[in-house]
Design an enzyme around this catalytic site. Structure first.
Site, short mmCIF file in Angstrom:
data_model
loop_
_atom_site.label_atom_id
_atom_site.label_comp_id
_atom_site.label_asym_id
_atom_site.label_seq_id
_atom_site.Cartn_x
_atom_site.Cartn_y
_atom_site.Cartn_z
N LYS A 77 -0.15 12.12 -62.48
CA LYS A 77 -0.82 12.10 -60.81
C LYS A 77 1.10 11.81 -60.19
CE LYS A 77 -2.78 8.03 -60.18
NZ LYS A 77 -2.43 6.88 -58.53
N ARG A 80 4.71 14.41 -55.67
CA ARG A 80 6.01 14.88 -55.78
C ARG A 80 6.28 15.81 -55.77
NH1 ARG A 80 5.33 9.46 -57.87
NH2 ARG A 80 7.24 7.90 -56.87
N ARG A 90 -2.88 -3.34 -48.93
CA ARG A 90 -1.62 -3.16 -49.72
C ARG A 90 -0.58 -3.06 -48.99
NH1 ARG A 90 -2.62 1.42 -54.34
NH2 ARG A 90 -0.47 0.34 -54.93
N SER A 102 10.32 -1.12 -57.91
CA SER A 102 8.66 -0.16 -56.98
C SER A 102 9.76 1.11 -57.04
CB SER A 102 8.44 -0.75 -55.99
OG SER A 102 7.78 -0.07 -55.44
N GLN A 143 7.64 3.64 -55.98
CA GLN A 143 7.40 4.29 -54.98
C GLN A 143 8.06 3.64 -53.14
OE1 GLN A 143 3.39 2.61 -54.04
NE2 GLN A 143 2.44 3.88 -55.38
N ASP A 188 1.64 0.39 -64.66
CA ASP A 188 0.23 1.13 -64.95
C ASP A 188 -0.62 0.76 -65.59
OD1 ASP A 188 0.62 1.63 -61.93
OD2 ASP A 188 1.13 3.60 -62.44
N LYS A 194 -2.20 -4.16 -56.30
CA LYS A 194 -2.14 -2.27 -56.64
C LYS A 194 -3.79 -2.43 -55.59
CE LYS A 194 1.52 -1.60 -59.29
NZ LYS A 194 2.00 -0.09 -59.28
N ARG A 212 -8.50 2.34 -62.84
CA ARG A 212 -7.99 2.16 -64.10
C ARG A 212 -8.68 0.61 -64.54
NH1 ARG A 212 -3.56 5.56 -64.17
NH2 ARG A 212 -1.99 5.56 -62.32
#
EC number: 2.5.1.19
Length: 427
Positions: free
Chosen positions: A20, A25, A120, A166, A168, A312, A339, A385
């Site tokens: 993912k 990306r 978030r 992080s 991200q 994760d 998350k 998840r």
């Protein structure tokens, strides 16, 4: 849905969907490169589709077929303003990476998402992007979505000390830095997944890394490439754990990505005494086949720089810990609280409901095993998840029916999850 999952061993081979993180990306880099990019193995899921559709709204031509995705790259200067706000659904990755990218563009964009994404925090990207000269606004002190980005083609290079680990946030800064004159430096709190750095090099860009320090000099021009995306180790983790905790199980998971920044779960399983082996290594695509079988496990401590390498996977690792002898302690994982849901609170609540001995901590949990789990009614809480963790837990339940509400969340990353589960049960 009632989970019609029979107890019993899992056997055979499985190939998990494309990674993912890499899929997001690959779409972005293919769009901002010049020329054609061809991608094989792209994850076809709700999250990745949000990125794909957003890039089309930015003027990028993307053709999809069963076997591959072809992108006609526009270069940084070829992106155009969307005619409406961009819907990110449940995808924090899409929002954070695209916000970084569009900070270097001279047009305004608004991002919004579903109920989960709207809770978030985006302050973590707002602060560095503002420092570079973009105008970024969210809701309240944490800058919750909807987020508005008014970028600038005249961003300023920065030296940025990351306050948290992080990938991200790091990626958002790097995507902005690729469009920025001068040298931008990022200092990581702990080494996080490096798919963005790898992809910059794959697309002909330059980036320099030494330990936790990353340097990038912009602006840069990228060239279209042909990519093959390996299977997602975060999806493979559910089968790894299932095979380890269900007596008689032995499975092989083919073509799984084994980038060292992502393989914390493999190191953890070995540390806990699990039978796990890698074959068919492909160093170019950083992939391998993972073989795993039922094992007697012992508890351990998971903390520090190991956490970003398996962040994760921690929900399914918590289930694994309930079937290990002794105590497992997870620390330094407070990032789980922001998350798709508060994964520390939700995992603790659900596993306790099933009979596990688990204690919630501010930054993780303490789990004592081995415990027998029983059936219950569970909710996925809009978190893929969590949904898959409950489904694997159902394999351990000997009596009663497990009921999972909100199973559609699994579509976020693993649309064929239940089909693959059925295959492994009947191989």
């Amino acid at each position: 849905m009632k989970l019609q999952i029979n107890a019993g061993p899992l056997k055979g081979n499985v190939t998990v969907p494309g990674d993912k993180s890499i899929s997001h990306r690959a779409l972005i880099f293919g769009s901002i490169a010049e020329g054609k990019t061809e991608i094989k193995g792209l994850l076809k899921s709700q999250d990745v589709q949000r990125t794909l559709v957003a890039l089309r709204h930015l003027g990028v031509t993307i053709e999809e077929s069963d076997q591959k995705v072809i992108i006609q790259g526009k270069g940084f200067s070829g992106l155009t303003a969307p005619d409406s706000p961009l819907d990110m659904g449940n995808s924090g990755t899409s929002l954070r990476l695209l916000a970084g990218l569009l900070s270097g563009q001279d047009f305004p964009v608004q991002f919004f998402g579903d109920a989960s994404l709207s809770q978030r925090p985006m302050d973590r990207i707002v602060i560095p992007l503002r420092e570079m000269g973009a105008r970024v606004e969210g809701q309240g002190p944490k800058h919750l979505p909807p987020i508005t980005v008014l970028g600038s083609s005249q961003l300023t290079a920065i030296n940025y000390q990351m306050p948290l680990a992080s990938a991200q946030v790091k990626s958002a800064i790097l995507l902005a830095a690729l469009q920025t004159k001068g040298q931008t430096q990022v200092f990581e709190k702990a080494v996080t997944r490096n798919h963005t750095e790898v992809m910059i090099k794959q697309f002909g860009g330059e980036i320099f890394q030494s330990g936790k320090e990353i340097r990038i000099i912009g602006p840069q021009t990228l060239k279209g490439q042909s990519l093959t995306i390996p299977g997602d180790i975060s999806s493979a983790a559910f089968w790894i754990v299932a095979a380890l905790i269900i007596p008689g199980s032995a499975i092989s998971i083919k073509n799984v990505g084994i980038n060292p920044t992502r393989t914390g779960i493999i190191d953890l399983v070995k540390k806990m005494g699990g039978a796990i082996e890698l074959t068919d290594r492909d160093d170019i695509n950083q992939s391998a086949t993972i073989h795993v079988s039922y094992s007697k496990l012992k508890g351990t401590r998971i903390a520090g720089e190991m956490i970003p390498r398996l962040i994760d996977e921690l929900p399914i690792i918590a289930l694994l810990a309930t079937q290990a002898e002794g105590t497992t302690v997870v620390q330094d994982a407070q990032e789980l609280r922001v998350k798709e849901t508060d994964r520390i609170q939700v995992v603790t609540s659900l596993l306790r409901k099933m009979g596990a001995d688990i204690e919630e901590k501010t930054d993780g949990f303490v789990i004592k095993g081995k415990t027998e789990l029983h059936s219950c009614q569970a909710d996925a809480f809009l978190d893929h998840r969590i949904g898959m963790m409950v489904a694997i837990a159902a394999l351990l339940v000997k009596t009663g029916e497990m009921i999972l509400n909100g199973e559609e969340a699994i579509q976020t990353s693993y649309p064929q999850f239940f089909k693959d589960l059925e295959s492994l049960q009947h191989d």
